[in-house]
Design an enzyme around this catalytic site. Sequence first.
Site, PDB file in Angstrom:
ATOM      1  N   CYS A   2      25.967  34.577  48.165  1.00 33.56           N
ATOM      2  CA  CYS A   2      27.136  35.206  47.549  1.00 33.56           C
ATOM      3  C   CYS A   2      28.117  34.084  47.250  1.00 33.56           C
ATOM      4  O   CYS A   2      28.696  33.497  48.169  1.00 33.56           O
ATOM      5  CB  CYS A   2      27.740  36.236  48.503  1.00 33.56           C
ATOM      6  SG  CYS A   2      29.302  36.935  47.893  1.00 33.56           S
ATOM      7  N   GLU A 114      26.022  38.028  40.766  1.00 30.04           N
ATOM      8  CA  GLU A 114      24.817  37.219  40.869  1.00 30.04           C
ATOM      9  C   GLU A 114      24.325  36.913  39.458  1.00 30.04           C
ATOM     10  O   GLU A 114      24.598  37.679  38.523  1.00 30.04           O
ATOM     11  CB  GLU A 114      23.709  37.922  41.662  1.00 30.04           C
ATOM     12  CG  GLU A 114      23.965  38.036  43.156  1.00 30.04           C
ATOM     13  CD  GLU A 114      24.009  36.705  43.895  1.00 30.04           C
ATOM     14  OE1 GLU A 114      23.835  35.637  43.253  1.00 30.04           O
ATOM     15  OE2 GLU A 114      24.233  36.726  45.119  1.00 30.04           O
TER      16      GLU A 114
END
Length: 254
Positions: A2, A114
């Site tokens: 992340c 992402e």
Amino acid sequence: MCGRYASSRRPEELLEEFEVVESRVSTPLAPDYNVAPTKEVYAVVERPPAKDSPEPAERQLRVLTWGLVPSWAKDPSIGNRMINARMETVAEKPAYRRAFAARRCLLPADGYYEWYPTDQLTAAGKPRKQPFFIRPRDGASLAMAGLYEIWRDPDRADDDPDRFRWTCTVITTDATDDLGRIHDRMPLMVEPERRAAWLDPRTPRAELFDLLVPAAPGSLEAYPVSTRVGNVRNNGPELVEPLPLEPEEAESLR
């Protein structure tokens, strides 16, 4: 991993949603739709009472710096590389094991980003990456499992209010099947009924892993967003606006 997320909720909203007793936020953060490592972020923590005090731990909302600096670090720049802690090794790695045992937190987010490599090529001949925004379907905050540390700056005087640096990291795990097509890692979530035990510094270490579970299948949604999110200088709600997928990109994600 992340490496970017969005956090736009006001402190008052987080105080209510996470049942915080005390706000330690002196100056509210501006809504941030492109949170990157080394930025200041909101964190929910529970601070233990004074030694021998019968009082319970106090749940607080604080502002921390994303990128954990271990208490024993000589150079705080190590935090630039400590933005994620892998669930598989978090209890053993020297940088994280003390925090995992007693300094756990929740990092509220609207969602996270992402990048998915497509079949298209850039001018440099590399696969073009399409950013996706991943968020809860029900519109609630994403309560990412995190750790925090308090680093003492040896160059500051004992009476300097800035002598302690509070930093944090996000715990990640293998992505669930429906999100693993975009990226193989994802932040761990802490469900509402498990948050008290996760935050409590007295929770036995042996019970901690039972509190951490990947998001339930179907509870998160992912959609493509502007490539402008790739530049941390870009910020604003337009970064989380959905874009239509090109036909070939949609096919590759099935």
